[in-house]
Design a protein around this motif. Structure first.
Motif, PDB file in Angstrom:
ATOM      1  N   ALA A  59     -12.343  17.054-111.783  1.00 53.39           N
ATOM      2  CA  ALA A  59     -13.058  17.197-110.519  1.00 53.39           C
ATOM      3  C   ALA A  59     -12.077  17.234-109.351  1.00 53.39           C
ATOM      4  N   VAL A  60     -12.475  17.948-108.291  1.00 50.43           N
ATOM      5  CA  VAL A  60     -11.661  18.070-107.081  1.00 50.43           C
ATOM      6  C   VAL A  60     -12.491  17.588-105.896  1.00 50.43           C
ATOM      7  N   THR A  61     -11.893  16.773-105.056  1.00 48.97           N
ATOM      8  CA  THR A  61     -12.525  16.361-103.803  1.00 48.97           C
ATOM      9  C   THR A  61     -11.689  16.871-102.633  1.00 48.97           C
ATOM     10  N   ILE A  62     -12.347  17.500-101.668  1.00 51.51           N
ATOM     11  CA  ILE A  62     -11.694  17.943-100.438  1.00 51.51           C
ATOM     12  C   ILE A  62     -12.082  16.962 -99.342  1.00 51.51           C
ATOM     13  N   THR A  63     -11.092  16.367 -98.707  1.00 53.68           N
ATOM     14  CA  THR A  63     -11.365  15.336 -97.724  1.00 53.68           C
ATOM     15  C   THR A  63     -10.404  15.472 -96.543  1.00 53.68           C
ATOM     16  N   THR A  64     -10.449  14.502 -95.634  1.00 56.09           N
ATOM     17  CA  THR A  64      -9.589  14.531 -94.457  1.00 56.09           C
ATOM     18  C   THR A  64      -8.626  13.353 -94.464  1.00 56.09           C
TER      19      THR A  64
ATOM     20  N   GLY B 282      -9.182   5.308 -98.975  1.00 48.79           N
ATOM     21  CA  GLY B 282      -8.314   5.463-100.132  1.00 48.79           C
ATOM     22  C   GLY B 282      -8.686   6.662-100.981  1.00 48.79           C
ATOM     23  N   TRP B 283      -8.209   6.642-102.231  1.00 51.41           N
ATOM     24  CA  TRP B 283      -8.446   7.772-103.142  1.00 51.41           C
ATOM     25  C   TRP B 283      -9.940   8.043-103.267  1.00 51.41           C
ATOM     26  N   PRO B 284     -10.375   9.298-103.152  1.00 53.80           N
ATOM     27  CA  PRO B 284     -11.805   9.613-103.126  1.00 53.80           C
ATOM     28  C   PRO B 284     -12.476   9.586-104.499  1.00 53.80           C
ATOM     29  N   GLY B 285     -13.210   8.531-104.743  1.00 56.32           N
ATOM     30  CA  GLY B 285     -14.065   8.445-105.917  1.00 56.32           C
ATOM     31  C   GLY B 285     -13.367   8.637-107.240  1.00 56.32           C
ATOM     32  N   ASP B 286     -14.005   9.394-108.130  1.00 53.53           N
ATOM     33  CA  ASP B 286     -13.487   9.616-109.482  1.00 53.53           C
ATOM     34  C   ASP B 286     -12.743  10.940-109.612  1.00 53.53           C
ATOM     35  N   ALA B 287     -12.392  11.558-108.515  1.00 51.66           N
ATOM     36  CA  ALA B 287     -11.724  12.859-108.572  1.00 51.66           C
ATOM     37  C   ALA B 287     -10.346  12.735-109.211  1.00 51.66           C
ATOM     38  N   ASP B 288     -10.002  13.717-110.024  1.00 56.81           N
ATOM     39  CA  ASP B 288      -8.648  13.809-110.564  1.00 56.81           C
ATOM     40  C   ASP B 288      -7.691  14.379-109.524  1.00 56.81           C
ATOM     41  N   THR B 289      -8.234  15.258-108.669  1.00 52.64           N
ATOM     42  CA  THR B 289      -7.437  15.963-107.663  1.00 52.64           C
ATOM     43  C   THR B 289      -8.073  15.769-106.295  1.00 52.64           C
ATOM     44  N   ALA B 290      -7.242  15.496-105.304  1.00 45.57           N
ATOM     45  CA  ALA B 290      -7.720  15.380-103.926  1.00 45.57           C
ATOM     46  C   ALA B 290      -6.944  16.355-103.047  1.00 45.57           C
ATOM     47  N   VAL B 291      -7.663  17.149-102.281  1.00 45.33           N
ATOM     48  CA  VAL B 291      -7.057  18.032-101.284  1.00 45.33           C
ATOM     49  C   VAL B 291      -7.343  17.422 -99.922  1.00 45.33           C
ATOM     50  N   VAL B 292      -6.294  17.240 -99.126  1.00 43.67           N
ATOM     51  CA  VAL B 292      -6.433  16.546 -97.846  1.00 43.67           C
ATOM     52  C   VAL B 292      -6.101  17.511 -96.701  1.00 43.67           C
ATOM     53  N   MET B 293      -7.039  17.599 -95.757  1.00 41.86           N
ATOM     54  CA  MET B 293      -6.884  18.463 -94.598  1.00 41.86           C
ATOM     55  C   MET B 293      -6.973  17.616 -93.336  1.00 41.86           C
ATOM     56  N   LEU B 294      -6.582  18.192 -92.210  1.00 42.43           N
ATOM     57  CA  LEU B 294      -6.688  17.521 -90.907  1.00 42.43           C
ATOM     58  C   LEU B 294      -6.042  16.144 -90.925  1.00 42.43           C
ATOM     59  N   ASP B 295      -4.874  16.046 -91.513  1.00 44.67           N
ATOM     60  CA  ASP B 295      -4.164  14.769 -91.553  1.00 44.67           C
ATOM     61  C   ASP B 295      -3.104  14.766 -90.460  1.00 44.67           C
ATOM     62  N   ALA B 296      -3.338  13.970 -89.429  1.00 44.00           N
ATOM     63  CA  ALA B 296      -2.419  13.939 -88.295  1.00 44.00           C
ATOM     64  C   ALA B 296      -1.283  12.939 -88.490  1.00 44.00           C
ATOM     65  N   GLY B 297      -1.301  12.173 -89.591  1.00 43.16           N
ATOM     66  CA  GLY B 297      -0.300  11.119 -89.688  1.00 43.16           C
ATOM     67  C   GLY B 297       0.059  10.646 -91.081  1.00 43.16           C
ATOM     68  N   CYS B 298       0.200  11.550 -92.051  1.00 45.27           N
ATOM     69  CA  CYS B 298       0.686  11.181 -93.393  1.00 45.27           C
ATOM     70  C   CYS B 298      -0.165  10.074 -94.007  1.00 45.27           C
ATOM     71  N   ALA B 299      -1.473  10.310 -94.115  1.00 42.73           N
ATOM     72  CA  ALA B 299      -2.385   9.305 -94.658  1.00 42.73           C
ATOM     73  C   ALA B 299      -2.088   8.960 -96.113  1.00 42.73           C
TER      74      ALA B 299
ATOM     75  N   HIS C 264       8.728  22.853 -83.486  1.00 42.59           N
ATOM     76  CA  HIS C 264       7.780  23.904 -83.124  1.00 42.59           C
ATOM     77  C   HIS C 264       6.777  23.480 -82.057  1.00 42.59           C
ATOM     78  N   GLY C 265       6.644  22.175 -81.836  1.00 41.89           N
ATOM     79  CA  GLY C 265       5.672  21.696 -80.866  1.00 41.89           C
ATOM     80  C   GLY C 265       4.277  21.526 -81.431  1.00 41.89           C
ATOM     81  N   TRP C 266       4.051  21.911 -82.681  1.00 38.97           N
ATOM     82  CA  TRP C 266       2.751  21.780 -83.341  1.00 38.97           C
ATOM     83  C   TRP C 266       2.980  21.894 -84.844  1.00 38.97           C
ATOM     84  N   ILE C 267       2.011  21.470 -85.615  1.00 41.68           N
ATOM     85  CA  ILE C 267       2.091  21.639 -87.067  1.00 41.68           C
ATOM     86  C   ILE C 267       0.680  21.715 -87.643  1.00 41.68           C
ATOM     87  N   MET C 268       0.507  22.577 -88.617  1.00 41.48           N
ATOM     88  CA  MET C 268      -0.719  22.633 -89.408  1.00 41.48           C
ATOM     89  C   MET C 268      -0.295  22.546 -90.862  1.00 41.48           C
ATOM     90  N   ASP C 269      -0.780  21.520 -91.558  1.00 46.81           N
ATOM     91  CA  ASP C 269      -0.387  21.331 -92.946  1.00 46.81           C
ATOM     92  C   ASP C 269      -1.580  20.891 -93.779  1.00 46.81           C
TER      93      ASP C 269
END
Length: 230
Positions: free
Chosen positions: A136-141, A149-166, A213-218
């Motif tokens: 399973a994959v969970t997409i989170t922020t 913390g780690w989202p539920g029972d997902a094997d894989t987590a995709v993290v977006m909108l992270d402003a500070g290395c969560a 660069h003055g900005w970052i999107m990752d």
């Protein structure tokens, strides 16, 4: 894009000029007819205010800018196009802001032209599948990862909108990370490895890139090792 009567480009200021420069380049390359391209000053979210309230105010301000542009450049109606960075279905508010126009009495018929998502670009750049075998994959922020913390029972987590290395809040044992910044752009940077080893490198690289660069999107993908072994 060539079917539009008007294309709106958000200008986020000198520090993020790369973003509008790329949109300008896309317009220069793709447009073959007399489509009007208009730039507008993108409002900023109040980082000091409570998150939900600040986002609501921010969206209202963006909708007001759109209304003003439509009133000035499409007074009799027409086809408006917006170039969405990433995907309007993944933690993007373009469609929600469009709903505000409709709720305010602006007649709309919305059509989304699918393109590449940042998640597709990330997995392609690292040449990995999105999911572990039958996993399973969970997409989170980043905000939610830091809070819960780690989202539920997902094997894989995709993290977006992270402003500070969560990812630094996680116990790194048994977790691998695939990270990418400026995906699809000339300054694209990728880092991969066990979380314990890669996390400090990503944090340092991220800070250096943001300063440069003055900005970052990752965006990044993390996977638990036992998922790969199934």
């Amino acid at each position: 894009m060539n079917e539009a009567d008007l294309i709106l480009l958000p200008d986020k200021g000198a520090a993020k000029s790369d973003l509008i420069d790329l949109r300008r380049a896309i317009c220069d390359h793709a447009l073959t007819g007399p489509v009007r391209v208009v730039e507008f000053a993108m409002p900023e979210r109040d980082a000091a205010a409570a998150y939900a309230h600040a986002v609501d105010d921010w969206h209202a301000a963006i909708a007001a800018q759109w209304r003003a542009c439509i009133a000035e450049h499409l007074p009799a109606g027409g086809r408006l196009a917006l170039l969405v960075w990433g995907d309007p279905s993944l933690y993007d508010s373009t469609l929600r802001i469009a709903e505000r126009l409709e709720a305010g009495g602006q007649p709309l018929r919305v059509r989304v032209v699918p393109g590449l998502t940042s998640i597709q670009l990330l997995t392609a750049a690292h040449a990995i599948p999105l999911n572990a075998l039958a996993g399973a994959v969970t997409i989170t922020t980043g905000r939610l990862l830091r809070a819960h913390g780690w989202p539920g029972d997902a094997d894989t987590a995709v993290v977006m909108l992270d402003a500070g290395c969560a990812f630094e809040v996680l116990a790194p044992q048994g977790v691998s990370i695939w990270w990418g910044a400026y995906l699809g752009m000339a300054q694209e940077v990728l880092i991969h490895g066990p979380l314990a080893e890669a996390a400090p490198r990503i944090a340092a690289q991220r800070a250096e890139l943001r300063a440069r660069h003055g900005w970052i999107m990752d965006v990044y993908l993390m996977r638990k090792e036992q998922a790969d072994a199934k």
